[in-house]
Design an enzyme around this catalytic site. Structure first.
Site, PDB file in Angstrom:
ATOM      1  N   GLU A 145      35.907  37.563  44.406  1.00  0.00           N
ATOM      2  CA  GLU A 145      37.198  37.248  45.037  1.00  0.00           C
ATOM      3  C   GLU A 145      36.977  36.491  46.356  1.00  0.00           C
ATOM      4  OE1 GLU A 145      40.528  40.145  46.673  1.00  0.00           O
ATOM      5  OE2 GLU A 145      40.907  39.754  44.544  1.00  0.00           O
ATOM      6  N   ARG A 205      39.266  43.475  50.880  1.00  0.00           N
ATOM      7  CA  ARG A 205      38.013  43.865  50.237  1.00  0.00           C
ATOM      8  C   ARG A 205      36.922  44.245  51.231  1.00  0.00           C
ATOM      9  NH1 ARG A 205      39.606  38.869  49.051  1.00  0.00           N
ATOM     10  NH2 ARG A 205      38.472  37.059  49.895  1.00  0.00           N
ATOM     11  N   HIS A 260      21.083  50.250  27.185  1.00  0.00           N
ATOM     12  CA  HIS A 260      21.617  50.537  25.845  1.00  0.00           C
ATOM     13  C   HIS A 260      22.932  49.794  25.645  1.00  0.00           C
ATOM     14  CE1 HIS A 260      18.614  53.779  25.610  1.00  0.00           C
ATOM     15  NE2 HIS A 260      18.878  53.904  26.896  1.00  0.00           N
TER      16      HIS A 260
HETATM   17  O1  F6P Z   1      43.291  41.279  44.482  1.00  0.00           O
HETATM   18  C1  F6P Z   1      44.242  40.664  45.264  1.00  0.00           C
HETATM   19  C2  F6P Z   1      44.521  41.520  46.471  1.00  0.00           C
HETATM   20  O2  F6P Z   1      45.338  40.817  47.366  1.00  0.00           O
HETATM   21  C3  F6P Z   1      43.256  41.976  47.164  1.00  0.00           C
HETATM   22  O3  F6P Z   1      42.716  41.005  48.014  1.00  0.00           O
HETATM   23  C4  F6P Z   1      43.726  43.211  47.857  1.00  0.00           C
HETATM   24  O4  F6P Z   1      42.660  44.042  48.260  1.00  0.00           O
HETATM   25  C5  F6P Z   1      44.577  43.842  46.752  1.00  0.00           C
HETATM   26  O5  F6P Z   1      45.204  42.722  46.095  1.00  0.00           O
HETATM   27  C6  F6P Z   1      45.600  44.864  47.220  1.00  0.00           C
HETATM   28  O6  F6P Z   1      46.426  44.276  48.187  1.00  0.00           O
HETATM   29  P1  F6P Z   1      47.283  45.279  49.147  1.00  0.00           P
HETATM   30  O7  F6P Z   1      46.279  46.072  49.939  1.00  0.00           O
HETATM   31  O8  F6P Z   1      48.107  44.375  50.002  1.00  0.00           O
HETATM   32  O9  F6P Z   1      48.098  46.162  48.255  1.00  0.00           O
END
Ligand code: F6P
Length: 544
Positions: A348, A263, A379
């Site tokens: 997360e 993230r 709205h």
């Molecule tokens: O949402 C869970 C997660 O592990 C995230 O932290 C991550 O960005 C996403 O899934 C995708 O993971 P990957 O880049 O390994 O496909």
């Protein structure tokens, strides 16, 4: 240490805050000047927050007592602060100057800079037609396949920087495993001129792999040439082996490092699809804006530190005043994807209830983050924000200069943004509602019948973040601002903001559901409810 139960002065302040009017806090001289600051081309007005100088100073001193500076330095220095995965958290290095990269990463900086150069070269070669599809035609479209952090950053960048799309390439993102999302994307793609970028740090994410397989099948069928994947696909992953076994050319696999959380990965090669849309210059500006916020975060005193102040006030609202949510309301169509991006970045990261040391926390952590572009929210959910008993702290984000030539539209947009923050704070008393009805000529009966329905609680705290205009620099600064706010909150809540074990159970159970859907009679841990739902799916009927 549960700071809100152990510091008696805070407890007294909380009682007082619950019963006072934010508006009255402006009786103090120079409140706006004291409760606002500028950094990295952003201006933050936090004077509409329900907090006094003394209370905020108390929180700042408390943060100092928690050795926040030490934790900030530890992150930027590469300490393994992601303790459950034993990893450093160094996405900030990706936007730092070369000297910082080499100082922090040592020899790994070479690979990082090589990857940066490789990314830029891909963009240049595709734009100049040196890199083409199998048929020799220039690429017209890019399809990025990824989900979560391998999707949201690209999405928010593509929409926020629409005016900066300069390469002529049309960049699309595919995240959901819903086949409707796949077919919708394929409707307008020409396999011969589509570049595919599959983004997955683990290269094991169920949705991404299934989507990639579907697109691979489509492209091979359209082009009838097995070289299509090697020629027209790139991957961004830390799992090179899996990416190669998918059929990717090793030279087309760009690395992701374990010290970059999904993230927080837009600054890495994950940003390739965005760079393909806005060009290398603007992608560099995006990183420069984030770096400017990094410098501010690292060097400004906590009293004048935008991420620290937003973090502490957010914790005051969450833990002292016990507000459950945070509304992120960008009054900017281009920032419409920002609330969704921040849902992952915030929830997360800090949506946890166990400390880094494994102890059950006895305080609340991340709020429920939601929002959408203004004025649309007015709205949709703002009725609740004005007239329910829920007080929902709000972040308003708006640019003084719009990107369209429709100045009147922009003025109305900004006016609504400012008016909403004022209305949420001021509310409307019964007396005011009565006076308004009387002024409109309502009868005594109408006044007594209607006035109470027109009252609004007010006293909803908000931040307003202003920028001159939504440039790549400002977008970078905004994303970094929230990254650091979340880091500070996670540190002070004593959680590990950089793992996400909570997503594992759903993944495990989906495997069991899939097996049951395929007729398996293996042991499972599904409830009778889910078993019945699965039967309905198998029989494709709801009345069973
Ligand atoms: O949402 C869970 C997660 O592990 C995230 O932290 C991550 O960005 C996403 O899934 C995708 O993971 P990957 O880049 O390994 O496909």
């Amino acid at each position: 240490m549960d700071f809100f139960t152990e510091i008696s002065t805070i407890k007294q302040a909380v009682v007082c805050a619950k019963n006072r009017s934010i508006l009255n806090l402006f009786d103090a001289p120079n409140r706006v000047e004291y409760f606002s600051l500028s950094a990295a081309d952003l201006y933050l007005d936090y004077s509409k927050q329900n907090i006094t100088k003394a209370e905020l100073n108390h929180l700042v001193e408390w943060a100092k007592g928690c050795e926040l500076s030490h934790h900030i330095n530890a992150m930027f220095s590469g300490d393994k602060i992601n303790n459950t995965e034993q990893r450093a958290v160094l996405h900030t290095v990706l936007r730092a100057p070369s000297s910082v990269k080499h100082q922090v990463l040592g020899k790994e900086a070479v690979e990082v800079e090589q990857t940066e150069q490789h990314m830029a070269q891909i963009v240049d070669d595709i734009c100049q037609g040196k890199l083409t599809g199998l048929t020799g035609e220039k690429f017209t479209d890019v399809l990025a396949i990824g989900i979560g952090g391998s999707y949201y950053g690209i999405k928010v960048g593509l929409s926020a920087l629409h005016p900066y799309h300069s390469t002529g390439l049309k960049v699309h993102v595919l995240a959901n495993v819903d086949g409707a999302a796949v077919t919708e994307k394929l409707e307008n793609l020409n396999a011969a001129t589509t570049l595919v970028v599959i983004i997955s740090k683990t290269f094991t994410t169920q949705e991404t792999l299934l989507n990639a397989k579907a697109i691979k099948t489509w492209m091979l069928a359209e082009l009838n040439d097995n070289n299509a994947i090697a020629k027209q696909w790139y991957a961004v992953s830390s799992n090179v082996e899996q990416a190669q076994s998918f059929g990717l050319n090793a030279a087309n696999i760009l690395p992701m490092w374990d010290w970059v959380g999904g993230r927080f990965s837009l600054w890495s090669a994950v940003g390739l699809p965005l760079a393909l849309a806005i060009g290398n210059k603007h992608f560099t500006e995006l990183k420069a804006g984030a770096y400017a916020m990094d410098l501010h975060f690292k060097t400004a005193s906590f009293e004048q530190n935008m991420p620290v102040l937003m973090a502490l006030i957010g914790m005051w609202n969450r833990n002292a005043l016990n507000y459950q949510s945070l509304a992120v309301l960008p009054y900017d169509h281009a920032l419409r994807a920002l609330p969704g991006y921040l849902q992952q970045t915030d929830m997360e990261s800090n949506g946890k209830s166990v400390s880094k040391q494994g102890e059950k926390l006895n305080w609340l952590t991340a709020p429920v983050v939601f929002g959408q572009e203004g004025t649309n929210g007015q709205h949709a959910f703002m009725q609740l924000m004005h007239q329910s008993d829920e007080i929902i702290p709000t972040d308003f984000i708006v640019a003084l200069q719009g990107t369209s030539k429709l100045d009147e539209h922009h003025k109305v947009l900004v006016a609504n943004c400012f008016a909403q923050s004022e209305a949420l704070m001021q509310g409307k008393s019964l007396a005011q509602a009565q006076d308004e009805l009387i002024a409109k000529g309502a009868s005594k009966e109408e006044v007594s019948r209607l006035a109470v329905h027109k009252t609004m609680k007010g006293n909803t705290p908000s931040n307003t973040i202003l920028m001159q205009s939504l440039t790549p620099n400002c977008l970078g600064a905004i994303l970094a601002l929230y990254e650091h706010k979340i880091f500070v909150q996670g540190t002070l809540w004593q959680v590990n903001s950089y793992d996400q074990w909570g997503v594992e159970l759903g993944k495990q159970l989906s495997e069991q559901v899939l097996a049951l859907m395929s007729g398996s009679s293996a042991n499972h841990q599904m409830s009778p409810s889910s078993v019945k739902l699965i039967e309905a799916f198998i029989q494709k009927q709801t009345t069973i």
